[in-house]
Write an enzyme that holds these catalytic residues in place. Structure first.
Site, PDB file in Angstrom:
ATOM      1  N   THR A 183       9.292   9.402  -6.476  1.00 16.66           N
ATOM      2  CA  THR A 183       8.352  10.537  -6.687  1.00 16.66           C
ATOM      3  C   THR A 183       9.115  11.873  -7.271  1.00 16.66           C
ATOM      4  OG1 THR A 183       7.480   9.685  -4.702  1.00 16.66           O
ATOM      5  CG2 THR A 183       6.753  11.834  -5.617  1.00 16.66           C
ATOM      6  N   ASN A 234       6.056   5.670  -5.541  1.00 16.19           N
ATOM      7  CA  ASN A 234       6.530   5.420  -4.340  1.00 16.19           C
ATOM      8  C   ASN A 234       8.083   5.046  -3.931  1.00 16.19           C
ATOM      9  OD1 ASN A 234       5.891   5.331  -1.383  1.00 16.19           O
ATOM     10  ND2 ASN A 234       5.669   3.356  -1.194  1.00 16.19           N
ATOM     11  N   GLU A 284       3.011   1.362  -4.163  1.00 12.46           N
ATOM     12  CA  GLU A 284       2.277   2.384  -3.366  1.00 12.46           C
ATOM     13  C   GLU A 284       1.093   1.522  -2.321  1.00 12.46           C
ATOM     14  OE1 GLU A 284       3.011   5.876  -3.660  1.00 12.46           O
ATOM     15  OE2 GLU A 284       2.598   5.477  -5.842  1.00 12.46           O
ATOM     16  N   ASP A 301       1.761   2.511   1.180  1.00 12.66           N
ATOM     17  CA  ASP A 301       1.151   3.792   1.696  1.00 12.66           C
ATOM     18  C   ASP A 301      -0.026   3.545   2.435  1.00 12.66           C
ATOM     19  OD1 ASP A 301       3.104   5.307   1.033  1.00 12.66           O
ATOM     20  OD2 ASP A 301       2.087   6.187  -0.785  1.00 12.66           O
ATOM     21  N   SER A 350      -1.992   9.552   1.028  1.00 11.57           N
ATOM     22  CA  SER A 350      -0.711  10.056   0.466  1.00 11.57           C
ATOM     23  C   SER A 350      -0.342  11.338   1.009  1.00 11.57           C
ATOM     24  CB  SER A 350      -1.021  10.466  -1.188  1.00 11.57           C
ATOM     25  OG  SER A 350       0.229  11.161  -1.845  1.00 11.57           O
ATOM     26  N   SER A 351       0.885  11.497   0.809  1.00 10.77           N
ATOM     27  CA  SER A 351       1.561  12.837   1.487  1.00 10.77           C
ATOM     28  C   SER A 351       1.608  13.957   0.364  1.00 10.77           C
ATOM     29  CB  SER A 351       2.753  12.677   2.192  1.00 10.77           C
ATOM     30  OG  SER A 351       2.789  11.906   3.364  1.00 10.77           O
ATOM     31  N   GLY A 356       8.072  11.678   0.392  1.00  8.39           N
ATOM     32  CA  GLY A 356       7.292  10.855   1.206  1.00  8.39           C
ATOM     33  C   GLY A 356       6.471  11.822   2.407  1.00  8.39           C
TER      34      GLY A 356
HETATM   35  O1  DON Z   1       2.073   9.081  -1.795  1.00  7.37           O
HETATM   36  C1  DON Z   1       3.108   9.289  -0.988  1.00  7.37           C
HETATM   37  O2  DON Z   1       2.877   9.952   0.022  1.00  7.37           O
HETATM   38  C2  DON Z   1       4.094   8.522  -1.199  1.00  7.37           C
HETATM   39  N1  DON Z   1       4.060   7.441  -1.941  1.00  7.37           N
HETATM   40  C3  DON Z   1       5.103   9.652  -1.931  1.00  7.37           C
HETATM   41  C4  DON Z   1       6.420   8.943  -2.055  1.00  7.37           C
HETATM   42  C5  DON Z   1       7.728   9.934  -2.309  1.00  7.37           C
HETATM   43  O3  DON Z   1       7.570  11.121  -2.273  1.00  7.37           O
HETATM   44  C6  DON Z   1       9.220   9.279  -2.315  1.00  7.37           C
HETATM   45  N2  DON Z   1       9.896  10.382  -2.269  1.00  7.37           N
HETATM   46  N3  DON Z   1      10.969  10.726  -2.088  1.00  7.37           N
END
Ligand code: DON
Length: 548
Positions: free
Chosen positions: A358, A378, A397, A400, A429-430, A450
């Protein structure tokens, strides 16, 4: 003459007069700057930055992924918009997609073509340029095309991420060919060239939406995914659309408003709930240990309520209930200033009566248009599956979602029915691109990471509310609580020894993460003294600029 001057004066007062960019990679910041210098606005710059990041951080985001764009359109009263370019589950997906012999197989939603949902970033680039930009898409994509064709130097972040995903990258011949060097992590400063990706970007520049979701690129995507065991169909690509949603808006004290990501992100709600809870607690006057205790207790409760959320096109999200004063008053009353509340002792979410990889960037133009965008594939290098002939590295993704409603995903986030897999659904998602605006200031926040994204954004916002200089917002050492597991994770240096002891004495379990995490990009426009500032997380290699 006087009238003209007055009019100019009024207009100037509502505009920053300077531009700012903060992004996770120097080449992306330059791409944005170049685009503004060519006469583009913040939305054109956002296209250029997002596309450049897709090329230079293949571990972080890309055409094979998606994300969320929070927009501010300048005007006497600014208009806020939220573009949901989240990936969608293929139409052939179903709740048991990752079960084999009754057991969920985590590797299937993490690595390879079956882990990939339908990408949203290409559609978002086209939509941003066509609806909001001033320049042709071709111009905004030019820096990214150049970077893909001519190559970009491998840096330490690339090498670290490739190391984390080395086995998965080696398993896919096309990913190994492009992203590794004879099966090994490429040397620092060696060149990453992506000619196939340059061609795919050129198709997008020439044909817009159809340059990716139809024609030659689509045909390659479908045959590549299906040959590798994936389940995409042309209808999935035909159906994909960016969805414009109302941003989540929460009024805070001191005429401030939080503008952030609504579902299918859980991030905006976690931030809104946490900030409203903290407003009911004396966090500002507290010493460091007491302050982090309050922050953790607020996060614990906000992350619990995450279990109720899912794609708004599929589930009814109880947004209003979660932000209702009565709910927050009950939550605040359940916080003991002296003791950690065991997560297991809190009533389940919805019991209303019970009472690294991300990326993120932000850009502001001189007229006051602004974008905060968090983009993802992801895990680092996504599914570690590159569609042959396209240079497109696909996301994972699908992880998630709650592949197992009783289990947890790669971030340890508990599963829930609201986030079960379904055909055409967007995984929860976060990601939390966020603005804070008042009559006096506009500030922008966001980071990858994440499940830890909302807690990182919260800690940065608290530094801002506390009057700390902008360099401190992304730099502040981090800690995190997500309800389950019931533990405070903390970066090296987040807590002094006596703070650790004070938190343990309150009944908290503590776990050192052992490394730094996150990569926050922030900016500030102080309307009173017309100051524009930006800062990039010192943990990363990104850059922040203001100009002219
Ligand atoms: O949408 C989400 O919450 C995750 N797929 C984000 C992944 C992410 O931030 C990985 N980073 N370190």
């Amino acid at each position: 003459m006087l009238l003209v001057l007055l009019a100019l004066g009024v207009q100037a007062a509502g505009q920053p007069g300077r531009a700012a960019i903060a992004s996770a990679h120097p080449a992306a910041t330059v791409a944005g700057q170049e685009t503004l210098a060519r006469g583009g606005n913040a939305f054109d710059a956002a296209v250029a930055i997002a596309a450049a990041l897709a090329v230079v951080e293949p571990y972080g985001s890309g055409l094979g992924g998606g994300g969320f764009f929070l927009l501010r359109e300048a005007g006497e009263r600014p208009t806020y918009r939220f573009l949901d370019a989240r990936e969608r589950a293929p139409l052939a997906a179903h709740p048991d997609l990752y079960r084999r012999d009754g057991e969920v197989q985590p590797a299937l939603s993490l690595n390879g073509a079956l882990a990939a949902a339908i990408p949203g970033l290409p559609a978002a680039l086209v939509e941003l340029a066509q609806r909001f930009g001033r320049l042709p898409l071709r111009d905004s994509l030019a820096p990214a095309i150049r970077l893909a064709r001519d190559g970009v130097a491998i840096d330490r972040v690339y090498r670290e991420r490739a190391g984390w995903r080395l086995a998965a990258l080696r398993d896919d011949p096309e990913s190994a060919r492009i992203f590794l060097d004879e099966g090994e992590i490429p040397e620092e400063l060696s060149l990453l060239r992506q000619p196939e990706l340059a061609r795919t970007l050129e198709h997008l520049a020439r044909d817009g939406h159809d340059g990716f979701y139809a024609g030659d690129t689509a045909a390659r995507l479908l045959s590549g995914v299906r040959a590798a065991g994936g389940i995409w169909s042309q209808r999935d690509l035909d159906d994909y659309r960016v969805v414009e949603r109302q941003p989540l808006r929460v009024t805070l004290a001191d005429e401030r408003e939080l503008i952030s990501a609504p579902p299918p992100s859980a991030g905006g709600l976690a931030l809104g709930q946490s900030l409203l809870l903290l407003q009911r607690l004396p966090w500002r006057q507290a010493d460091a240990a007491q302050r982090s205790h309050f922050v953790v207790e607020a996060l614990r409760r906000a992350y619990r309520d995450r279990g109720l959320l899912g794609d708004p096109d599929f589930v009814a999200n109880p947004t209003a209930q979660l932000l209702a004063p009565a709910h927050l008053a009950r939550l605040a009353a359940s916080i003991d200033a002296e003791r950690a509340t065991p997560s297991s002792s809190l009533p389940p979410a919805g019991d209303w009566h019970e009472g690294d990889h991300t990326t993120h960037f932000t850009v502001l133009d001189a007229a006051g248009n602004a974008v905060a965008a968090t983009l993802s594939i992801n895990l680092p290098f996504g599914a570690a599956f590159t569609v042959p002939g396209t240079g497109v590295l696909l996301n994972d993704e699908m992880d998630d979602f709650a592949a197992d409603v009783q289990g947890a995903n790669a971030y340890g986030l508990a599963g829930s029915q609201a986030n079960a897999i379904a055909a055409g659904k967007r995984p929860l998602s976060s990601m939390s691109p966020t603005f804070l605006e008042s009559p006096h200031a506009f500030a922008s926040f966001g980071t990858p990471g994440g499940s830890r994204i909302p807690s990182m954004v919260l800690l940065a916002i608290l530094e801002y509310l506390d009057g700390q200089p902008i360099a401190r917002w992304p730099a502040v050492p981090r800690y995190h609580h997500q309800f389950r597991p019931d533990v405070i994770e903390h970066e090296p240096g987040a807590f002094a020894p006596q703070q650790l002891a004070a938190l343990a004495a309150r009944g908290h379990r503590l776990k050192a993460v052992g490394r730094q995490y996150g990569n926050q990009q922030v900016l500030l426009w102080d309307k009173r003294d017309k100051r524009v500032e930006a800062a990039s997380d010192p943990r990363g290699i990104g850059t922040a600029v203001t100009f002219p």
